[in-house]
Design a protein around this motif. Structure first.
Motif, PDB file in Angstrom:
ATOM      1  N   LYS A 133      44.866  35.444  30.020  1.00 16.16           N
ATOM      2  CA  LYS A 133      43.739  36.254  30.214  1.00 16.16           C
ATOM      3  C   LYS A 133      42.864  35.950  31.597  1.00 16.16           C
ATOM      4  N   GLU A 134      43.526  34.765  32.148  1.00 19.84           N
ATOM      5  CA  GLU A 134      42.758  34.363  33.342  1.00 19.84           C
ATOM      6  C   GLU A 134      42.810  35.278  34.698  1.00 19.84           C
ATOM      7  N   ALA A 135      42.138  35.016  35.579  1.00 23.38           N
ATOM      8  CA  ALA A 135      42.055  35.872  36.782  1.00 23.38           C
ATOM      9  C   ALA A 135      42.082  37.256  36.637  1.00 23.38           C
ATOM     10  N   GLY A 136      41.078  37.615  35.714  1.00 22.07           N
ATOM     11  CA  GLY A 136      40.792  39.163  35.772  1.00 22.07           C
ATOM     12  C   GLY A 136      41.605  39.937  34.743  1.00 22.07           C
ATOM     13  N   TYR A 137      42.191  39.206  33.538  1.00 15.20           N
ATOM     14  CA  TYR A 137      42.999  40.361  32.720  1.00 15.20           C
ATOM     15  C   TYR A 137      42.085  41.240  32.057  1.00 15.20           C
ATOM     16  N   ASP A 138      40.957  40.881  31.668  1.00  9.48           N
ATOM     17  CA  ASP A 138      40.054  41.716  31.308  1.00  9.48           C
ATOM     18  C   ASP A 138      39.463  43.056  31.982  1.00  9.48           C
ATOM     19  N   ALA A 139      39.395  42.478  33.360  1.00  8.86           N
ATOM     20  CA  ALA A 139      38.823  43.705  34.219  1.00  8.86           C
ATOM     21  C   ALA A 139      40.125  44.544  34.831  1.00  8.86           C
ATOM     22  N   PHE A 140      41.229  44.132  34.753  1.00  8.17           N
ATOM     23  CA  PHE A 140      42.342  44.967  35.503  1.00  8.17           C
ATOM     24  C   PHE A 140      43.352  45.240  34.673  1.00  8.17           C
ATOM     25  N   VAL A 141      43.288  44.720  33.455  1.00  6.49           N
ATOM     26  CA  VAL A 141      44.445  45.290  32.310  1.00  6.49           C
ATOM     27  C   VAL A 141      43.633  45.998  31.187  1.00  6.49           C
ATOM     28  N   ALA A 142      42.801  45.343  30.489  1.00  9.62           N
ATOM     29  CA  ALA A 142      42.153  45.708  29.158  1.00  9.62           C
ATOM     30  C   ALA A 142      41.181  46.899  29.497  1.00  9.62           C
ATOM     31  N   ASN A 143      40.126  46.367  30.101  1.00 11.07           N
ATOM     32  CA  ASN A 143      38.925  47.380  30.358  1.00 11.07           C
ATOM     33  C   ASN A 143      38.786  48.262  31.565  1.00 11.07           C
ATOM     34  N   GLY A 144      39.329  47.750  32.747  1.00 12.45           N
ATOM     35  CA  GLY A 144      39.291  48.299  34.031  1.00 12.45           C
ATOM     36  C   GLY A 144      38.062  47.711  34.829  1.00 12.45           C
ATOM     37  N   TRP A 145      38.020  47.785  35.970  1.00 14.33           N
ATOM     38  CA  TRP A 145      36.996  47.407  37.065  1.00 14.33           C
ATOM     39  C   TRP A 145      36.392  48.314  37.781  1.00 14.33           C
ATOM     40  N   SER A 146      35.072  48.230  37.838  1.00 11.75           N
ATOM     41  CA  SER A 146      34.173  49.141  38.609  1.00 11.75           C
ATOM     42  C   SER A 146      33.101  48.645  39.329  1.00 11.75           C
ATOM     43  N   SER A 147      33.249  47.383  39.742  1.00 10.89           N
ATOM     44  CA  SER A 147      32.143  46.610  40.547  1.00 10.89           C
ATOM     45  C   SER A 147      32.526  47.145  42.322  1.00 10.89           C
ATOM     46  N   TRP A 148      32.324  48.457  42.545  1.00  6.87           N
ATOM     47  CA  TRP A 148      32.620  49.047  43.842  1.00  6.87           C
ATOM     48  C   TRP A 148      32.046  48.102  44.868  1.00  6.87           C
ATOM     49  N   ASN A 149      30.915  47.557  44.946  1.00  3.79           N
ATOM     50  CA  ASN A 149      30.197  46.694  45.541  1.00  3.79           C
ATOM     51  C   ASN A 149      30.664  45.099  45.969  1.00  3.79           C
ATOM     52  N   LYS A 150      31.809  44.845  45.106  1.00  5.36           N
ATOM     53  CA  LYS A 150      32.590  43.618  45.308  1.00  5.36           C
ATOM     54  C   LYS A 150      33.913  43.647  45.678  1.00  5.36           C
ATOM     55  N   LYS A 151      34.197  44.260  46.657  1.00  2.00           N
ATOM     56  CA  LYS A 151      35.630  44.445  47.224  1.00  2.00           C
ATOM     57  C   LYS A 151      36.455  42.952  47.129  1.00  2.00           C
ATOM     58  N   TYR A 152      35.722  41.944  47.515  1.00  2.00           N
ATOM     59  CA  TYR A 152      36.378  40.545  47.615  1.00  2.00           C
ATOM     60  C   TYR A 152      37.067  40.469  46.194  1.00  2.00           C
ATOM     61  N   ILE A 153      36.603  40.855  45.066  1.00  2.00           N
ATOM     62  CA  ILE A 153      37.035  40.780  43.883  1.00  2.00           C
ATOM     63  C   ILE A 153      38.813  41.047  43.781  1.00  2.00           C
ATOM     64  N   LEU A 154      38.981  42.288  44.648  1.00  3.91           N
ATOM     65  CA  LEU A 154      40.325  42.828  44.602  1.00  3.91           C
ATOM     66  C   LEU A 154      41.244  41.565  45.324  1.00  3.91           C
ATOM     67  N   LYS A 155      40.694  41.048  46.233  1.00  2.99           N
ATOM     68  CA  LYS A 155      41.442  39.963  46.909  1.00  2.99           C
ATOM     69  C   LYS A 155      41.525  38.583  46.130  1.00  2.99           C
ATOM     70  N   GLU A 156      40.584  38.416  45.459  1.00  2.55           N
ATOM     71  CA  GLU A 156      40.626  37.340  44.515  1.00  2.55           C
ATOM     72  C   GLU A 156      41.552  37.592  43.342  1.00  2.55           C
ATOM     73  N   HIS A 157      41.782  38.705  43.012  1.00  2.00           N
ATOM     74  CA  HIS A 157      42.853  39.112  41.672  1.00  2.00           C
ATOM     75  C   HIS A 157      44.234  38.881  42.276  1.00  2.00           C
ATOM     76  N   VAL A 158      44.444  39.255  43.442  1.00  2.00           N
ATOM     77  CA  VAL A 158      45.876  38.818  44.184  1.00  2.00           C
ATOM     78  C   VAL A 158      46.241  37.415  44.075  1.00  2.00           C
ATOM     79  N   GLY A 159      44.943  36.413  44.367  1.00  2.00           N
ATOM     80  CA  GLY A 159      45.344  35.046  44.445  1.00  2.00           C
ATOM     81  C   GLY A 159      46.473  34.431  45.463  1.00  2.00           C
ATOM     82  N   ASP A 160      46.786  33.214  45.299  1.00  2.00           N
ATOM     83  CA  ASP A 160      47.682  32.564  45.815  1.00  2.00           C
ATOM     84  C   ASP A 160      49.243  33.223  45.427  1.00  2.00           C
ATOM     85  N   ILE A 161      50.306  32.464  45.982  1.00  2.00           N
ATOM     86  CA  ILE A 161      51.557  32.774  45.744  1.00  2.00           C
ATOM     87  C   ILE A 161      52.008  32.741  44.297  1.00  2.00           C
ATOM     88  N   ASN A 162      51.494  31.759  43.576  1.00  2.00           N
ATOM     89  CA  ASN A 162      51.696  31.496  42.149  1.00  2.00           C
ATOM     90  C   ASN A 162      50.707  32.034  41.220  1.00  2.00           C
TER      91      ASN A 162
END
Length: 796
Positions: A133-162
């Motif tokens: 559940k690390e790296a945004g499991y609750d936000a992007f799988v279970a409950n959904g994400w709606s912090s429209w003022n924090k676009k950087y979270i989308l990039k953080e969710h992608v993360g590095d290659i691994n």
């Protein structure tokens, strides 16, 4: 168990990233019993949800079903409703909302739920286990994400290659690459085996294509090896093998018994692939553009209520296109149930009611009701989805209204109905009509009264008119005029020879009526009127008919009827006299006193001319014109009056800048304030340009105008004008395409095929109706979709 021709169910392989689902996913305790028990059947139509906020977690499925569920979702692509109205939320004192450009920026993993008003990750939903559940499991799988003022979270969710997200994305890609799967590697297929499999599959696809095109059944009553008729698919497949040595070799000698690719499951899969390729092509052409919705319901041969859905849109070449996209079994015909069925269909095709700009139905209250009808329910979601009552239905209702209102005309058609019951009541009398008519035609040809040639002097039959069958009254009267002498002889035979007293009495009464001037006059009058209205009926049923030209056709028909009323009396009377002379029927002198047949001793005080011209001829046409005005009252609405300003007739004679601006204002979602200001300027330039361009001279309707704009690339020069033109083009005229779909349904699903499943019926009907689109579908496209549907024994 393996099917007789191909085993389609194989044991669940390890997941594509090298571990089994049961070990990598930690199922909840509630599902432990389900996982250990037998795999339950899944209703895929209801289970696979387009909206990410309505989906079940992948962990809730049996481990052997999870890859199949993932494949179904991957085949549907992520939920990216680009035309949705994204809800505005106040965050930190500022209005924020989801930005549709994020779909393009972050690619195919970002999803948006219209029900939850939140964003989700498509890849993580498919392959992220609950325990990670690390790296945004609750936000992007279970409950959904709606912090429209924090676009950087989308990039953080992608993360590095691994990162967990990128690992899930690689798992999605690996699942679709069957060559990498362990169960494929275990088969260790050679090139020879792969080519043989490819040849067998192509042969089955070719046979399926022929059967779908002709609307023929696939299965046979007895498909055993000893059967002499194994059904169309098996027989055509065997014939293909006989004619093609390559197919014969791989089918007869090299194919395992459970890998013949001819089982009923394989047949259904191929049919589904054809239909989905057609739908994919249609939906890709529509894209995010606007369209109109046409729908109607009818019972199939098994008594099931089926709703056909047709979309009308403007194609890439600029022409108006109507395409059947769905057939849904509806258990109720209430407006709410129909709306729910259309909701499900739109969700499956990733369409939105925000794209609907027109609705076309018949006159049933559950469809056109102003308060609770289907059209009102849809307009609550989109106020610019304007409803237009089917013009062809309205025209038929005009004829029916005249028949019911005028007593003499009503009596005339009642006698026609009795005639059909008597003359066509037995096969013997039907044969007698055809034989006697054939004798008269041969006699006329011998005397030189008729000319011979291709398509001339065909066998005729009396067609029974119906209130819901367009042009049926005209065809009935036309056949009666051509076969009148034959019909009289058959009635004389029935009067003398028939054993049924009722038939003899009816035949006697019909002979008396048919030998009267009343009958002859009404026959000529109604045939003349129906010739005029039949031309309009045929024009309204064209697939590419546009609303502006339809209104012009209605006005032309009214003008023809007005001309008939002013100048047609003598012509109709002359035709009646000619008919009387030809068939030895007594004529009436128009200046003699009219005698009422019901009260022959009572003086009427009027002449025959007054009765037939004023009380009959003028009254019938006046009522007909009145009904046309009442039924086609849409022409008085602002929408259609403004649309008429687009007509290119007579060098754009009807062009009116203010009308076109008013038309644009009726579509506030298509033209904002800035575009409205630009549109006025564009219209000035457009009209000066097209009037000076010889290529635009001679155009007769807005459909031709649209095609010419695309051909000359002016739709790029004047995009706002072309957008306005498309809005007028998508407005529906008639539901003829829906009615034709029901006629095709009775060809595909017959009395002997009354157990055909709803999904199979839908797919076969789409292929049968949309033959032009089906011709564009290649075997390779079907093979690609066929391979991606489920786990196959071979891969390419």
């Amino acid at each position: 168990d393996a099917s007789p021709h191909e085993q389609t169910d194989v044991p669940a392989p390890p997941s594509p990233h090298g571990q089994n689902d049961a070990s990598t996913h930690e199922p909840s305790s509630a599902n432990t019993t389900r996982n250990s028990s037998q795999v339950e059947e899944i209703n895929w139509e209801e289970e696979i949800q387009f909206d990410p906020g309505k989906r079940r977690s992948i962990d809730e499925y049996h481990p052997n079903q999870r890859d199949m569920v993932r494949r179904k979702y991957l085949a549907n692509d992520p939920c990216q409703p680009r035309t949705a109205d994204f809800e505005v939320t106040e965050i930190c004192g500022k209005d924020r909302r989801f930005v549709r450009e994020w779909f393009d920026e972050f690619g195919s993993w970002l999803e948006y739920s219209e029900s939850k008003r939140k964003a989700y990750c498509f890849c993580c939903f498919l392959f992220r286990p609950r325990k990670k559940k690390e790296a945004g499991y609750d936000a992007f799988v279970a409950n959904g994400w709606s912090s429209w003022n924090k676009k950087y979270i989308l990039k953080e969710h992608v993360g590095d290659i691994n990162s967990a997200h990128n690992q899930a994305k690689r798992d999605c890609d690996a699942l679709l690459k069957q060559k990498q799967h362990i169960y494929v590697a275990l088969n260790n297929q050679s090139n020879v085996e792969r080519n043989a499999y490819y040849t067998r599959l192509n042969a089955s696809i070719d046979v399926t294509r022929v059967l779908l095109k002709q609307g023929l059944p696939f299965r046979g009553h007895d498909e055993s090896d000893e059967s002499l008729n194994k059904g169309n698919f098996e027989e055509f497949h065997a014939y293909t093998a006989e004619q093609n040595p390559e197919v014969r070799k791989v089918v007869a000698h090299n194919a395992p018994g459970n890998n013949q690719l001819t089982s009923s499951k394989i047949q259904k899969d191929i049919v589904e692939c054809f239909a989905k390729e057609i739908l994919h092509s249609v939906l890709r052409e529509i894209g995010n553009d606007v369209f109109s919705l046409l729908a109607d319901e009818s019972r199939d041969v098994a008594g099931k209520e089926q709703m056909a859905v047709v979309l009308r849109y403007v194609g890439k070449c600029g022409s108006a296109i109507e395409t059947l996209v769905g057939l849904t079994h509806v258990k109720e015909t209430t407006s709410k149930y129909l709306k729910s069925a259309i909701d499900d269909l739109f969700a499956e095709y990733k369409l939105s009611f925000k794209q609907v700009r027109g609705q076309g139905y018949d006159g049933a209250s559950n469809m056109r009701g102003e308060f609770n009808g289907l059209q009102s329910l849809i307009m609550r979601e989109n106020s610019t989805s304007y409803y237009v009552h089917c013009f062809a239905h309205q025209l038929q209702l005009v004829v029916v209204a005249v028949v019911r209102k005028h007593k003499c005309i009503g009596n005339f058609f009642d006698m026609i109905s009795v005639l059909l019951n008597v003359v066509s009541g037995s096969s013997k009398r039907k044969d007698m009509i055809q034989d006697k008519h054939k004798e008269q035609v041969c006699e006329a040809l011998g005397c030189g009264l008729l000319k011979s040639g291709t398509g001339l002097n065909q066998e005729l039959a009396l067609q029974r008119p119906g209130d819901t069958r367009w042009s049926s009254h005209y065809k009935t009267l036309k056949s009666l005029i051509d076969m009148f002498r034959t019909v009289v002889k058959v009635l004389e035979y029935v009067e003398e020879e028939d054993r049924d007293d009722t038939n003899r009495r009816q035949a006697c009464g019909l002979l008396v009526y048919f030998q009267s001037f009343d009958f002859v006059f009404y026959l000529q009058l109604m045939s003349t009127i129906l010739i005029i209205t039949n031309t309009l009926s045929l024009a309204l049923q064209r697939k590419n008919q546009d609303i502006v030209n339809a209104i012009n056709c209605v006005n032309s028909t009214k003008a023809s009827l007005n001309d008939l009323r002013r100048n047609g009396w003598e012509s109709v009377l002359h035709e009646a006299y000619v008919f009387c002379d030809k068939h030895a029927i007594s004529k009436l002198q128009m200046e003699d006193q009219y005698v009422n047949p019901k009260k022959p001793r009572q003086k009427t005080g009027i002449t025959n001319r007054h009765h037939y011209e004023v009380d009959c001829f003028n009254d019938v046409i006046d009522w007909l014109l009145q009904q046309l005005d009442n039924r086609f009252n849409e022409k008085n609405s602002e929408l259609l009056v403004c649309s008429a300003a687009l007509s290119p007739n007579e060098s754009f004679h009807d062009f009116n800048l203010e009308h076109l601006m008013s038309l644009a204002k009726l579509y506030p979602k298509d033209f904002d304030d800035g575009e409205l200001r630009d549109l006025r300027h564009h219209l000035h330039l457009y009209i000066a340009d097209v009037r000076a361009d010889d290529r635009f001279s001679g155009l007769s309707n807005i459909c031709e105008l649209s095609q010419k704009m695309v051909e000359t690339r002016k739709h790029i020069v004047y995009p706002l004008v072309y957008r306005l033109l498309k809005l007028a083009l998508v407005l529906p005229v008639a539901t003829a395409t829906v009615e034709r779909s029901f006629s095709a349904m009775r060809i595909v699903k017959t009395y002997l095929r009354n157990r055909l499943g709803d999904d199979t019926l839908k797919y076969e009907l789409i292929c049968y109706v949309e033959k032009s689109e089906m011709r564009k579908v290649t075997n390779d496209a079907v093979i690609d979709r066929f391979q991606a549907m489920k786990k196959r024994r071979k891969s390419f």
